[in-house]
Design a protein around this motif. Structure first.
Motif, short mmCIF file in Angstrom:
data_model
loop_
_atom_site.label_atom_id
_atom_site.label_comp_id
_atom_site.label_asym_id
_atom_site.label_seq_id
_atom_site.Cartn_x
_atom_site.Cartn_y
_atom_site.Cartn_z
N GLU A 100 -31.59 24.40 45.89
CA GLU A 100 -30.78 25.53 46.35
C GLU A 100 -30.37 26.41 45.17
OE1 GLU A 100 -26.75 26.50 48.91
OE2 GLU A 100 -26.97 24.55 47.97
N LYS A 101 -29.95 25.79 44.08
CA LYS A 101 -29.57 26.57 42.89
C LYS A 101 -30.76 27.36 42.37
CE LYS A 101 -25.93 23.49 41.26
NZ LYS A 101 -25.53 22.57 40.20
N ARG A 102 -31.92 26.71 42.33
CA ARG A 102 -33.14 27.37 41.85
C ARG A 102 -33.50 28.56 42.76
NH1 ARG A 102 -37.34 23.30 42.02
NH2 ARG A 102 -35.69 22.03 41.12
N ASN A 103 -33.39 28.38 44.07
CA ASN A 103 -33.71 29.46 45.01
C ASN A 103 -32.73 30.63 44.87
OD1 ASN A 103 -35.92 28.15 46.05
ND2 ASN A 103 -34.81 27.29 47.78
N LEU A 104 -31.44 30.32 44.73
CA LEU A 104 -30.45 31.39 44.57
C LEU A 104 -30.67 32.17 43.28
CD1 LEU A 104 -27.23 29.61 45.86
CD2 LEU A 104 -28.56 31.38 47.01
N LYS A 105 -31.03 31.47 42.20
CA LYS A 105 -31.32 32.15 40.94
C LYS A 105 -32.55 33.02 41.08
CE LYS A 105 -32.05 31.26 36.02
NZ LYS A 105 -32.94 32.39 35.88
#
Length: 70
Positions: free
Chosen positions: A41-46
């Protein structure tokens, strides 16, 4: 099911090893799944934020080209 002692509870009538291993594997798998989901999720948001910034820069460049032509 009632157990006479804590040792009998952990032994589970001779099946304790299999029971506790299955609990460990289950909770370990759930923990890994939660960790991987959070990092994804963090990777996708970034990635989304980077793409939005890139789009804004491209719009600004196009706007500057159109203004310089006029």
């Amino acid at each position: 099911m009632q157990f006479d002692s804590l040792q009998a509870f952990f032994n589970m009538g001779g099946y304790g090893f299999f029971v506790w291993c299955s609990y460990g594997i289950t909770f370990g798998s759930i923990g890994i799944l939660i960790y991987l989901s959070a990092t994804q999720e963090k990777r996708n948001l970034k990635h989304i934020a980077d793409k939005l910034k890139r789009d804004e820069r491209l719009k600004a460049i196009r706007r500057n080209k159109n203004e310089s032509k006029a």
